[in-house]
Motif scaffolding. Structure first.
Motif, PDB file in Angstrom:
ATOM      1  N   LYS A 137       2.006   5.139  -1.514  1.00 55.15           N
ATOM      2  CA  LYS A 137       0.920   6.350  -1.970  1.00 55.15           C
ATOM      3  C   LYS A 137       2.527   7.663  -2.212  1.00 55.15           C
ATOM      4  O   LYS A 137       3.452   8.039  -1.477  1.00 55.15           O
ATOM      5  CB  LYS A 137      -0.142   7.284  -0.667  1.00 55.15           C
ATOM      6  CG  LYS A 137       0.165   8.716  -1.407  1.00 55.15           C
ATOM      7  CD  LYS A 137      -0.814   9.522  -0.238  1.00 55.15           C
ATOM      8  CE  LYS A 137      -1.579  10.348  -0.465  1.00 55.15           C
ATOM      9  NZ  LYS A 137      -1.812  11.491  -0.165  1.00 55.15           N
ATOM     10  N   ASP A 153       0.890  -1.461  -0.210  1.00 56.27           N
ATOM     11  CA  ASP A 153       0.324   0.317   0.226  1.00 56.27           C
ATOM     12  C   ASP A 153       1.213   1.091   0.191  1.00 56.27           C
ATOM     13  O   ASP A 153       1.516   1.643   1.133  1.00 56.27           O
ATOM     14  CB  ASP A 153      -1.031  -0.013   1.481  1.00 56.27           C
ATOM     15  CG  ASP A 153      -1.702   0.962   1.462  1.00 56.27           C
ATOM     16  OD1 ASP A 153      -2.169   1.445   0.517  1.00 56.27           O
ATOM     17  OD2 ASP A 153      -2.695   1.049   2.417  1.00 56.27           O
ATOM     18  N   ASP A 166      -0.529   5.043  -6.497  1.00 53.13           N
ATOM     19  CA  ASP A 166       1.069   3.940  -6.400  1.00 53.13           C
ATOM     20  C   ASP A 166       1.933   3.642  -8.140  1.00 53.13           C
ATOM     21  O   ASP A 166       2.154   2.987  -8.970  1.00 53.13           O
ATOM     22  CB  ASP A 166       0.181   2.579  -6.476  1.00 53.13           C
ATOM     23  CG  ASP A 166      -0.624   1.849  -7.447  1.00 53.13           C
ATOM     24  OD1 ASP A 166      -1.081   2.598  -8.051  1.00 53.13           O
ATOM     25  OD2 ASP A 166      -0.811   0.551  -6.868  1.00 53.13           O
TER      26      ASP A 166
END
Length: 120
Positions: A32, A30, A58
């Motif tokens: 960013k 996960d 991403d």
């Protein structure tokens, strides 16, 4: 949540690198993207061009060019991406070099790689 850096290197061999474009995607984790810096050589020290909206996902496409005479050869860090990682999973990135070229626009058969860098 933690912050990490991803260094991106282009190896142009003996040819001077004047321009590049690549796509980096987080395939696992996960992630960013929260910041993008330029590279280590003076020709690419300023932040490269990128899609600001895509930066917060991403995946990002990044490009830069320099028409000067002092251009890097061999392996050089062209960018450093700062990422926010959520969760315990270690991110895994896929990177694709779309183009690398000399100052006259000739394509270079360059290679690209990414490695965990030092977060600032």
């Amino acid at each position: 949540m933690r912050f990490e850096a991803v260094d991106v290197f282009v190896d142009s061999g003996e040819r001077p690198l004047a321009a590049y474009q690549f796509e980096l995607t987080a395939e696992v984790g996960d992630v960013k993207i929260v910041g993008i810096e330029g590279g280590q050589h003076a020709a690419f020290q300023h932040p490269p061009y990128y899609d600001e909206a895509a930066m917060h996902r991403d995946r990002v496409i990044i490009a830069a060019f320099n028409t000067g005479r002092d251009l890097p050869t061999g392996r050089t860090r062209v960018a450093r991406l700062h990422v926010q990682v959520t969760g315990p999973q270690q991110p895994d990135y896929a990177i694709r070099l779309d183009v690398a070229a000399t100052s006259d626009g000739a394509r270079i058969p360059a290679t690209i790689s990414a490695a965990k860098g030092e977060a600032r």
